[in-house]
Design an enzyme around this catalytic site. Sequence first.
Site, PDB file in Angstrom:
ATOM      1  N   CYS A  74       0.859  -1.180   0.000  1.00  0.00           N
ATOM      2  CA  CYS A  74       0.000   0.000   0.000  1.00  0.00           C
ATOM      3  C   CYS A  74       0.897   1.232   0.000  1.00  0.00           C
ATOM      4  O   CYS A  74       2.093   1.132  -0.282  1.00  0.00           O
ATOM      5  CB  CYS A  74      -0.971  -0.015   1.184  1.00  0.00           C
ATOM      6  SG  CYS A  74      -0.170  -0.123   2.801  1.00  0.00           S
ATOM      7  N   THR A  75       0.371   2.388   0.331  1.00  0.00           N
ATOM      8  CA  THR A  75       1.135   3.634   0.220  1.00  0.00           C
ATOM      9  C   THR A  75       2.326   3.666   1.160  1.00  0.00           C
ATOM     10  O   THR A  75       3.467   3.877   0.746  1.00  0.00           O
ATOM     11  CB  THR A  75       0.229   4.847   0.484  1.00  0.00           C
ATOM     12  OG1 THR A  75      -0.932   4.763  -0.332  1.00  0.00           O
ATOM     13  CG2 THR A  75       0.969   6.141   0.189  1.00  0.00           C
TER      14      THR A  75
END
Length: 343
Positions: free
Chosen positions: A199-200
């Site tokens: 994810c980020t």
Amino acid sequence: MQLYNTLSAKERAALIEEAGQERLTISFYQYAHIGNPKILRNHLFLAWNELDVLGRIYVAYEGINAQLSVPAENFVAFKEHLDSISFLENVRLNIAIEQDNLSFLKLKVKVRNKIVADGLHDHTFDVTNKGVHVSAEEFNALIEDPDTVLVDMRNHYESEIGHFKNAITPDVDTFRDSLDIIENDLKEHKEDKKLVMYCTGGIRCEKASAYYKHKGFKNVYQLEGGIIDYTRQVQNKNLENKFIGKNFVFDHRRSERISDDVIAQCHQCGQPCDTHVNCANEACHLLFIQCDECAAKMKNCCSDHCKNINALPFEEQKKLRKGKGASNKIFKKGRSEVLKFKR
């Protein structure tokens, strides 16, 4: 004690530009069992306000999630304060690849039920029982393994502008939507496949890794530090970059370019474009992808309807908005029917 902001975003921006000091945009998270989130919230606000920290910070019983900016000259003091809190000592800090002094304009420290909304009500689920963290180099090797399934734990509007090669990118609006979808799609491979997630910055796939372990997946991995730290490691260690496009970020920058590839298209004309904007009509504020040509033609709006409203005098716009809740299109992130070329 001052436990709230006293300056508007506009006033704060003017002060930042007048000061002329470089600021660092930073994100971090930590899952932990916190006894009284409100006390921690107040402590953080008082300490960080003194250091001119700005950002969006969520505190909950399950931990903390922070995206913020701090003057470069105050970074050491900020780090020392973090290290003075037992569960935040030596916490990994993701420093943005692209810096912007105006990435955040207010200090908001809020108490939430959870730092990542998941819709779960299973009290036997332990979010701290996470999967195996892997470095960028280990991640690159893992995703070349034919027994690996690579999953993007972000939402559709994030993966639309950038993702890892060959990743599964669920077409979802929220993190909670993705949990059941992924489990159902991969239920036949709980023992024979390596489940690798990213994810980020790591916060969502860390919770997901714990969730899928809880659901019986045997080989669960996550990219440590997410896309942000992966990019830094690739640059520092001269590794092959397997991410294509932009990394969506949750501040005024909206994204960081990781590779030169443009994999998305303008939602209004269909031309290659990966620039997210918000509709200029404050009553809409829809997040969507818009090229420069359409921005000029549409006056930075998502539709003719919004363009007409935005052309009205400000006071008339306020009257139209009075008594009305925010449009649910705000939360659809590019799903509006007015967008011809949406994903």
